[in-house]
Design a protein around this motif. Structure first.
Motif, mmCIF file in Angstrom:
data_model
loop_
_atom_site.group_PDB
_atom_site.id
_atom_site.type_symbol
_atom_site.label_atom_id
_atom_site.label_comp_id
_atom_site.label_asym_id
_atom_site.label_seq_id
_atom_site.Cartn_x
_atom_site.Cartn_y
_atom_site.Cartn_z
ATOM 1 N N SER A 10 0.769 -1.024 0.016
ATOM 2 C CA SER A 10 0.007 0.067 -0.016
ATOM 3 C C SER A 10 0.868 1.479 0.027
ATOM 4 C CB SER A 10 -0.797 0.292 1.202
ATOM 5 O OG SER A 10 -1.628 1.256 1.137
ATOM 6 N N ASN A 188 -4.143 7.018 2.329
ATOM 7 C CA ASN A 188 -3.651 5.945 2.851
ATOM 8 C C ASN A 188 -4.547 4.739 2.316
ATOM 9 O OD1 ASN A 188 -2.591 3.377 4.069
ATOM 10 N ND2 ASN A 188 -2.338 4.219 5.957
ATOM 11 N N SER A 190 -4.615 1.207 2.282
ATOM 12 C CA SER A 190 -4.551 0.072 2.998
ATOM 13 C C SER A 190 -5.786 -0.487 3.331
ATOM 14 C CB SER A 190 -3.384 0.075 3.975
ATOM 15 O OG SER A 190 -3.676 1.057 5.017
ATOM 16 N N ILE A 210 0.503 -6.588 5.746
ATOM 17 C CA ILE A 210 0.545 -5.265 5.006
ATOM 18 C C ILE A 210 1.853 -4.501 4.871
ATOM 19 C CG2 ILE A 210 -0.617 -2.942 4.291
ATOM 20 C CD1 ILE A 210 -3.106 -4.176 6.270
ATOM 21 N N SER A 212 2.960 -1.142 4.240
ATOM 22 C CA SER A 212 2.328 0.272 4.007
ATOM 23 C C SER A 212 3.312 1.463 3.933
ATOM 24 C CB SER A 212 1.639 0.368 5.133
ATOM 25 O OG SER A 212 0.824 1.801 4.912
ATOM 26 N N HIS A 254 -4.227 3.947 9.292
ATOM 27 C CA HIS A 254 -3.151 3.264 10.039
ATOM 28 C C HIS A 254 -3.893 2.927 11.422
ATOM 29 C CE1 HIS A 254 0.276 1.298 10.878
ATOM 30 N NE2 HIS A 254 0.754 1.944 11.715
ATOM 31 N N ILE A 266 1.176 -5.967 9.845
ATOM 32 C CA ILE A 266 1.509 -4.522 9.377
ATOM 33 C C ILE A 266 2.954 -3.868 9.744
ATOM 34 C CG2 ILE A 266 0.644 -2.037 9.146
ATOM 35 C CD1 ILE A 266 -1.815 -2.925 10.794
ATOM 36 N N ARG A 268 4.798 -0.414 8.700
ATOM 37 C CA ARG A 268 4.579 0.769 8.153
ATOM 38 C C ARG A 268 5.681 1.636 8.192
ATOM 39 N NH1 ARG A 268 1.312 4.380 5.505
ATOM 40 N NH2 ARG A 268 1.171 6.566 6.208
#
Length: 313
Positions: A10, A188, A190, A210, A212, A254, A266, A268
């Motif tokens: 993402s 975002n 995601s 994910i 991100s 998020h 996740i 990020r």
């Protein structure tokens, strides 16, 4: 053997700041040896993130995307030729956008040619905003058998629509829809990707991982003086207000995902800035690349572990 996971890439919106995630992906590919074009099960990108996401889906080396930002960025964010006082007044009144979209369109056509969304086999998702009908609009590649609206849409048209940020560019007409930047509701993307993976592809939430990638955000605050002049260009800080809204959306998304998923689902990568981060400041490209390089260096072990676990290696 670890269970196979469904890995989503993402990428946030953020104008010229898209060079940050593009360079991160370049480092992943050429320093970690990760074949990013084959590594992800779904790719999502909003606004400038749609450029990077579409490039990955089309197996275009991220180094070429970084080069595109360097070459075309100053042309894309070049003031209109006839930026006369009356046009500036129109901009103040909300009747004029800052930039023409021709340079952006040229760059996208050069990058993606005549590829259509229906020709892209990997799930690709790119949010836009349907300002004609007052709703959301999500471009999708051909991963749903019962969904054929976008199959003949040229990829460069879809990306241009997702990039058409209000006050910066005019909206983009794609078929019967008048569209603006997807960052208005999904900067975002995601969460949108997770929902589509679960609902359209029947992926269990527990199987989703994910990666991100943000584009940085600067803290914008306005103080508590209720008597100040709240005009768009002064009180609301003009262009900073657009970045402020997009940043809030990205952070909130998020936060939602952190509540929905486990911590190890996740990863990020993003950064905070003490200085403003305009969407159109091409002089910041060098700093953004340097920042991305530093972030990759500090996070490469974490990245390698996350991506290998996500793929069941």
């Amino acid at each position: 053997m670890t269970k196979q996971r469904f890995l989503i890439l993402s990428i946030d919106g953020g104008g010229i700041r898209g060079v940050f995630p593009a360079h991160l992906l370049y480092c992943m590919k050429h320093r970690l040896g990760i074949n990013i074009e084959e590594h992800f099960d779904m790719i999502a990108g909003t606004s400038t993130g749609s450029i990077v996401a579409a490039a990955v889906a089309c197996k275009i080396d991220p180094g070429k995307v970084v080069a595109m930002y360097k070459e075309h960025g100053p042309k894309i964010f070049s003031r209109k030729k006839s930026w006369l006082p009356q046009r500036f007044v129109k901009y103040q009144q909300g009747l004029e956008n800052l930039y023409e979209n021709e340079a952006l369109k040229t760059a996208l056509v050069e990058t993606f040619g005549e590829v259509r969304l229906g020709e892209i086999p990997i799930p690709l998702l790119m949010p836009a905003t349907d300002i004609g009908n007052g709703g959301v609009h999500v471009f999708k590649s051909a991963y749903q058998k019962d969904y054929d609206r976008d199959g003949k849409v040229l990829l460069h048209q879809a990306v241009l629509a997702s990039c058409s940020a209000p006050t910066y560019f005019n909206p983009t007409k794609v078929d019967e829809y008048l569209l603006a930047d997807g960052g208005l509701w999904a900067n975002n993307p995601s969460l949108a990707a997770v929902i589509d993976a679960k609902r359209r592809l029947n992926v269990e939430l527990s199987d989703i991982r994910i990666l991100s990638l943000g584009t940085g955000h600067a803290k914008t605050c306005y103080g508590v003086n209720a008597d100040r002049n709240w005009g768009l260009l002064n009180g609301w800080k003009g262009k900073e207000f657009i970045s402020f809204m997009m940043s809030l959306q990205a952070q909130t998304t998020h936060n939602y995902l952190q509540l929905m998923l486990q911590e190890d689902q996740i990863l990020r990568l993003d950064f905070d800035s003490d200085c403003p981060l305009p969407l159109d400041d091409c002089s910041a490209i060098g700093d953004l690349i340097s920042n991305a390089d530093r972030m990759f260096t500090h996070n490469s072990p974490k990245l390698k572990k996350f991506l290998s676990v996500a793929q069941g290696e």
